[in-house]
Each structure stands twice: as C-alpha cells, then as structure tokens.
Enzyme design. Structure first.
Site, short mmCIF file in Angstrom:
data_model
loop_
_atom_site.label_atom_id
_atom_site.label_comp_id
_atom_site.label_asym_id
_atom_site.label_seq_id
_atom_site.Cartn_x
_atom_site.Cartn_y
_atom_site.Cartn_z
N CYS A 149 0.65 -1.38 -0.04
CA CYS A 149 -0.14 -0.08 0.09
C CYS A 149 0.91 1.20 -0.06
O CYS A 149 0.73 2.08 -0.95
CB CYS A 149 -0.88 0.04 1.30
SG CYS A 149 -2.26 -1.29 1.05
N HIS A 150 1.78 1.48 0.98
CA HIS A 150 2.68 2.59 1.20
C HIS A 150 3.97 2.15 1.14
O HIS A 150 4.73 3.20 1.58
CB HIS A 150 2.04 3.32 2.40
CG HIS A 150 0.65 3.82 2.24
ND1 HIS A 150 -0.41 3.19 2.66
CD2 HIS A 150 0.04 4.83 1.37
CE1 HIS A 150 -1.51 3.75 2.41
NE2 HIS A 150 -1.27 4.51 1.66
N GLY A 151 4.44 0.99 0.96
CA GLY A 151 5.69 0.57 0.92
C GLY A 151 6.58 0.67 2.27
O GLY A 151 7.71 1.15 2.37
#
Lengths: 185, 253, 430
Positions: A149-151
């Site tokens: 999703c956001h690393g």
C-alpha cells in the site's frame, strides 16, 4: 423558556422549596437519560459469542522451514513463520539504534522457540495486509514482509525497518500447548 | 377520569389473555410455583445442574439445543474447569481443512451443543416421521411453558378405550389431542443424582423444566434486577414530577 | 415558519444562531409560550406519550438492526443471538417488542380522546386525517416488523395478511406475487419487509411533523370543546403542559417497564418462538392484539353478496371481508363529514356519549372475537354471530347513529367559555 417560569414566581417563601424540586427533577431527567444511553452504546461492543471465539489453535507440524502460513484469529490474518537459521541470525544481528520501534528479537518470540515467529499480519500504518507469505512474493528489502500500500518494509522479526509504518507488526498473545501446537489468544 | 383510563387500559391489556386456543383438545396443566416464578424468583442452580444432567443423559439423544453453547454452562454455577471437563466429553465436526475434508476435533467452550442428528430430515426419519423439536426455546414456545412441559413429562397414561393409537403413538393427558409420538422418556431411577435428590420421574421432570426455562431465558435474573432498579427510579422520578407539576399549577387552580 | 417576529435571547450564542436560523424562536413560540387551553385532562397526555414511544421505537430499532440478519436461514437465530449474546440485547429487544404494543395503546387512547371530545371537527379535519394516516402507517410498520423474527406467527401472519390482496378482482394475484417477490413468503419478502420496516418509521415521523404543524395552526381542542376566547382561557405550553406531560409519561413508563422487565412475552404469542416452517401451519393464527378488532371485522363477512334470487355473486365473502376491514378504517377518514353536530365534546352530548361508549365496548368485544378461533362459542352464541353483530354496530355507529344524532340531539347548554367551565367544575367539586 424564561417567560413561563417568571409569570408564576410570586410567592417568595415557596421559592426555595420550588427551586429544590425543579433541581431534583432536572437531575433525575439528566441521570435517567445518561443511564439509558449506556445499553445502546454497549450493544455495539463485541457480543458474548464474538468474545468466545477469540482463540485459535494452530498445528505447526506441517509448516516446513522457510515457509509461513496465514491463519485467521478474531477476523484478522496472523502470520506464522517457520524461520530458517539464517533468518533468525539476521533478526538477532540488528543494531537496536537502527530501529524506529526498538525491540529485540527475543522479545518477539517464545523462549527456546526461536524458529517460530507469530505476528498479526496487519501493517501498522493503515491496516493493509503485507505480502511475503508466499515464496513467490516479495519479502521486501529486509527479508520479512513488504506492504504494497505505502511501501513499508518489515524484517525477519516483523519489525518495521523502512517506510511510513510507525510500529513493528504486533505479536498476538499465544502459547505453546505442545511442541507442534500453539493457541493464539 | 383516571378510573376510566385505567379501565380502558385493563381491557386493552387483558384482551389477548382470552385469545388462546390450541389444536385438538387441550387440558390446562396444573399450576406449579417454580423457584424462578415471581418478581424475585431466581434460578435454583442445583436444580439447573440436575436438569442439565437429565437433558444430557435422556433428552439429548433425540432433541437438539442449537441456541446454547458450552460456554453458557457457567450460568449453572459451574466454574471454568468444570465446563472444560464437560466439554472434554464431546467432539464436534469442523472443517473443511486445507485438504477440503471435514474432520472431528475436541469440542471447545465456544461450540454449540452438538445436535443428535445431522439435520431435521434425518431426525424426523429416525423418529418415525415425527421431528423431535429443538429444546432451546421449548418453554417460551408453549402456553404456560414450565407447567405444560412438566405436565407432559409426567402425563403419560394408559389410553382410554375409545382412543385410536397407531403404532409408535402414545397417550398423554396434556398433549393437545392426547396423541404423542414420543415414548415416555423418564422412568424412576433412570438418572443417578449425586446430591441425594430423589430419583423420581417427578423430580427429573421438575429439574429438566427448570433447566429448559433457563435455556430459553438465560437473562431472567438480570432482567428482573434491572427492572427493579428502573421501576423504582421511575416511581421516584414520577413522584418528584408530580410535586413539580402541582407547584407549577398551584396558582392556576 | 421562519416568518414573523424573532424573540430576543439573553444568551449571545443562542441569539447568534437564532438570527441566522430562528430555531430557538420557533421552539419558544411553538413549545414555550404557545397558548394552550387551560382545562386539559390527562387524556391530553397521550399525544406526547405516543411521540415518546415513536422515538423509543426508532432508537431501539436502529440498534437492533445493527445485529439483525434479514435472511430466512439466519433471521431467527440472529434474533436469539440478540437476546443471548449481544450486550443488553435482551433489553433492547424487549423494549422494542413491547414498545410496539404500548405505542398502539397510547395511540388508541389518543384516537378515542379525539372521538370523545370531537377533536376531528372543523377546523381540525386535516389534523384528524393526518392522524389516521399515521395510524395506517403504524399498522403497516408493525405488521412488517412482526415478520422479521421469522417465527411461525411471523410467517403465517404474513401469509394470511398478504393474501388479503388476492381478493382484489383481476389483479389480486399479481399484486400478491409482487408483494412477495416470488410465489410464497420467502427470502425476497423478508428482505423487503426489513427495508420497509426500517424506512416507514421515518415516514411516520414526517407525518407526525405535519400533524403537529396542523395542530399548531388551529390550536388544541379541549374537554369543553369550545375555542379559547382570550388569555384567561389559555396557559403557556411551558411549563404547565411540559411538566404535566412528563409526569403522565413517567406513569405510563412505569406500566410499560413492568411488561418489559417482568412479562416481556405476555403480549406476544408462544408460536413465534418456533422457527418459521412453510410446511406446518399453527393450529390457530392470531395477529398481534392491536389488530384483533380489525381481524374480527375481516372474518365477520362469511357470506357472498350477490343479486337476490340469482346465482350471481357480486362480492365474494373474501373480498367482502377485505372491503369491510379497510372500510372500517376508511370511516375514520370521513368522520369529520359524518358528524356535523355543532357541539364538539361528548360532555354536552349525552346521547352521543352513550353510543360512543357502546362503540368502545363493541370495539373491545371485536378484539375478543378476533382472538378466538372461528368455531368458538360465547355464552351459547356462535362467535361468528357476535362478530357480525359487532361489525354491524361498528358500521351503524358511523353511518346511521352519528348522522341521526346530527339532526336529533339537542345537547346540553354550553358554558360561555373555558374559564367559565373550569370555574363551574371547581364550584361543583367544592
């Protein structure tokens, strides 16, 4: 509202008694309304059957070294990883100063059960499920899990190493019922 | 005016009392005073435990209790280890596992009471076409529930000469229409009580009725306790409001 | 609304809001200083009580809906789960279950009050009609709500009542299929009943708003039935009637709570604790008690109506029953034009009062008839005969007795004003 009560305030002697009565009635109303609100709010909390389902037993004998399984506990995915010696070593060798959420590997596993890592598979950033459970999936830069999703990158102890997540993957309460069986919850 | 209103209210409330008729001839069961009856009535936990024993050893071979789980047994006064010991006697079907197979596993406190038959059709087939009803709500699902079930369990009689009973049917004074498929389930000495209570059909019936009443209405004690607090609060509040109302109206009258 | 003069408030925040949206002015005018006849008796509490019950039903209903599953395989169990496992679920359900009954009790008393004191007469016809609309919406809502627990009475009550529509010539069967969303009561029916049962209370709330609005245009009727003639006849709504209503409400709630906490299933039927079974009809299907009088009227018509001395049937017994049942409520809608007698209150109309009290007794009797099986006997008379006699009186009261009294009843002398009426009763008491 003031208009009504003013028009009847004419005998001074009765006033204290009247004020007391009004105050009592007002407090009864307020207390009643407050107490009535509780059952409504409380009904939204987990029900007895939901609470009763809060444990899950997981047999470990069918998980080969280097692989993980995902089980459901309280409606959430829990990652159970059978760590290789290399993974254990990597997890231990980390310099605590590098960690944003400082925790030693030994705090995240059961004593003498170094090869078993059990974490809640929910990214501590915004609740996505990280990848890395299947051998075909990316395990991120630190060999643990990677949240697409956001690393966020997690290491082989499930600790946050890189990315926006603030905390390590949570370790659920669990116990070893035998060498090959754990009970989560 | 209040009198008239009270009268109207009484009429409205009493109307449904009259509305009761069953199928076939019904005999009103004799009235008992139960431990749980009345405003302060509570469950007699020893009786509940005995009743559960009767259910387990007798009724459970045909009747399910799907709404109950083993965890509910703590209400009967068992502690957690006793519940675990009871649960340990059961296995339940679970699955499918990763290979897609159903498997048996030891029961857990969160499991429902296991049903004696796989489904209703199997239950009816095994009982000559008569489905043994689920007992979770049997007391609530019958008029005069506790009295009726007690009377039914103790009401088996020899059929009168003019009764026509088919194979597998029995005559019971309190069954609507008197014909019942269930054979007399209880006999003296059938269940061994450990607390010295008499091993009689009447005692068994009365214990199992108390257990079944609890099963249908597990929150009765909490309900009555809460009700007492709520009603006392409302009565005092109403009293205060009456004073307020009188004070305010004093210069009008 | 919104027009007219604003009230100045001492509190600055209140004043700031009120300048932009005169909510507080509205409250002050409509519930604060609103001039209300000074001679209300306790019958006038039931409007406020009904309003409270509606709110209580919506509040408990919303929280119950959070735990209810509208599916034929799960509905019954989900209701049991509410009773057993959900925190305070048993109480929310007991309040909702009995709240329906007590809402109807309040509304029936409210309606009877209107009939006794002639509250439907000019200029309050529309106010009355809106009230009847609320009553009809309540019946629909209650009926659909009773289906949701998916017990035997839910299922068979729904079957019987929806089948009423099949009596409509030509299109009846299509309408029933449409209502069911299938060829019997099944999952689609349960789903739509749940959706509508959730929606309708808010429709009721909207109509209640109109009902109250209409009330505040023409003002309240009162026990003497004569309009207030000046300040000496009225009191500000607050605190006089706010406090009186609160007291009355609390007394009502005490009785309500006795049922909720000590006899929650008394007004229900045991058969609804058996899960719905499409193959087994209960021995004796009865609706909830508040429908019984109308159910009795439905069943009273047991004969076809045709052209005499021929075999031609114009109205079958089934259609006749349906017409007479809906007609009995329809009569309420046209009551303001049936009763054109200039005196409102039954206090000054002894003959009307007598026939109205007989009507009340007959209505209760119809309730009893509705609760009994069709072949029952009452003091040697067949129940069907009592049903048809009571139904005849019901219709006769509206269509014959009331119009007849319009022309023949002279009535007592009316007091000059409410003030005079109050003084007179007080003198009599003293």
């Amino acid at each position: 509202m003031a208009a009504g009560s003013k028009s009847i305030d004419h005998d001074d002697e009765g006033e204290t008694r009247r004020d007391f009565l009004f105050l009592t009635a007002g407090s009864f109303g307020a207390v009643g309304a407050g107490v009535v609100a509780w059952p409504f709010v409380s009904s939204m909390n987990p029900a007895a059957d939901t609470l009763a389902l809060s444990t899950t037993e997981v047999p470990l004998d069918k998980i080969p070294k280097g692989q993980s399984i995902t089980v459901m506990w309280q409606g959430k995915p829990v990652f159970v990883r059978h760590r290789t010696d290399k993974e254990i070593e990597e997890a231990r060798a980390v310099n605590q100063a590098e960690l944003s959420d400082k925790q030693d590997d030994s705090e995240r596993i059961k004593e003498n059960k170094d090869e078993w890592l059990v974490v809640v598979g929910i990214c501590t950033h915004l609740g996505c499920v990280p990848v890395g459970q299947k051998t075909s999936q990316s395990k991120g830069e630190y060999g643990g899990w990677f949240c697409p999703c956001h690393g966020s990158h997690y290491d082989t102890s499930g600790r946050i190493r890189k990315g926006p997540a603030p905390k390590n993957l949570a370790v659920p309460p669990y116990e070893f019922l035998s060498d090959t069986l754990i009970k989560i919850g | 005016m209040m009198m008239r209103f009270a009268l109207l209210f009484a009429v409205l409330v009493l109307m449904p009392v009259a509305g009761f008729a069953g199928g076939g001839e019904t005999v009103k069961p004799p009235h008992h005073h139960w431990h749980f009856s009345g405003v302060n009535g509570t469950y007699d936990k020893a009786a509940l435990q005995r009743g559960y024993k009767v259910y387990r050893e007798v009724c459970a071979s045909c009747h399910s209790m799907k709404q109950l789980s083993f965890r509910n047994l703590t209400d009967l006064g068992y502690d957690e280890s006793q519940v675990k010991a009871i649960v340990g006697e059961y296995t339940v079907m679970d699955g499918p596992n990763d290979e897609g197979e159903m498997f048996e596993r030891p029961a857990r406190p969160s499991d429902q009471f296991p049903s004696p038959f796989e489904n209703d059709k199997a239950a009816a087939y095994a009982n000559g076409g008569a489905l043994p009803p689920d007992l979770s709500l049997i007391i609530k699902a019958r008029h005069h529930g506790p009295d009726y079930v007690h009377a039914l369990l103790t009401g088996y009689k020899d059929a009168p000469h003019d009764a026509h009973l088919l194979e597998g049917q029995h005559w019971n004074k309190y069954m609507p229409g008197h014909v019942i498929a269930m054979a007399p389930p209880l006999s003296d000495g059938q269940v061994a009580y450990e607390d010295g209570s008499p091993d009689t059909v009447d005692q068994y019936a009365s214990d199992v009725v108390q257990f079944l009443t609890w099963a249908g209405d597990p929150y009765m004690e909490t309900r009555k306790r809460t009700g007492m607090k709520v009603i006392i609060f409302l009565l005092v509040f109403a009293g205060v409001m009456y004073g307020v109302k009188r004070k305010i109206w004093s210069d009008v009258h | 609304m919104g027009s007219g003069e604003r009230v100045e408030f001492d509190n600055k925040v209140v004043n700031w809001i009120d300048e932009r949206l005169p909510l507080f002015t509205l409250m002050q005018k409509e519930y604060g200083v609103f001039p209300t006849p000074r001679n209300f008796n306790y019958f006038w509490n039931f409007g406020a009580i009904a309003m409270f019950m509606l709110i209580a039903m919506i509040a408990t209903g919303i929280f119950l809906a959070m735990n209810y599953t509208p599916h034929v395989d799960m509905a019954f169990d989900s209701v049991e789960r509410i009773d057993r496992d959900v925190n305070w679920g048993w109480m929310l359900r007991d309040i909702h279950m009995n709240g329906g009954s007590f809402f109807f009790i309040a509304v029936y008393i409210h309606i009877f009050r209107g009939m006794y004191y002639g509250s439907y007469k000019k200029p309050r016809e529309l106010l009355w009609i809106l009230g009847v609309v609320i009553f009809l919406l309540m019946m629909a809502t209650a009926f659909m709500g009773y289906v949701l627990p998916w017990g035997q009475m839910s299922y068979w009550g729904a079957t019987v009542i929806t089948n009423l529509f099949s009596a409509i010539p030509f299109v009846g069967d299509s309408i029933v299929t449409l209502l069911w969303g299938g060829f019997s009561i099944d999952n689609p029916t349960l789903n739509r009943f749940f959706a509508l049962h959730y929606l309708m209370p808010f429709v009721i709330l909207a109509v209640v708003f109109l009902h109250v609005w209409a009330l505040h245009i023409c003002g309240s009727n009162n026990p003497s039935g004569i309009e207030p003639k000046g300040k000496q006849d009225t009191l500000p709504f607050h605190p006089y009637y706010t406090m009186k209503d609160t007291f009355g409400l609390l007394v009502f709630l005490v009785i309500f709570c006795v049922f909720v906490f000590y006899a929650p299933d008394y007004l229900g039927h045991p058969d609804n604790y058996k899960e719905a079974n499409a193959l087994v009809t209960p021995a004796h299907i009865v609706p909830e008690w508040y429908f019984l009088p109308f159910y009795a009227i439905l069943r009273a018509i047991t004969f076809d109506i045709g052209i005499p001395f021929t075999e031609i049937t114009i109205i079958s017994a089934k259609l006749g029953g349906v017409i007479s049942m809906f007609g009995s409520i329809g009569l309420l809608l046209i009551l303001p034009w049936l009763d054109t007698h200039p005196i409102r209150s039954a206090r000054y109309r002894p003959k009307y009062k007598f026939f109205l009290l007989v009507f009340l007794a007959v209505f209760c009797m119809l309730g009893y008839v509705g609760s009994q099986s069709a072949d029952a006997v009452f003091f040697g008379l067949p129940m069907t005969l009592i049903g048809i006699l009571c139904t005849t009186y019901y219709y006769g009261f509206f269509l014959v007795i009331i119009p007849w009294l319009n022309n023949t009843e002279k009535g007592k002398d009316l007091p000059k004003s409410i003030h005079d009426a109050v003084l007179k009763t007080e003198r009599e008491k003293a």
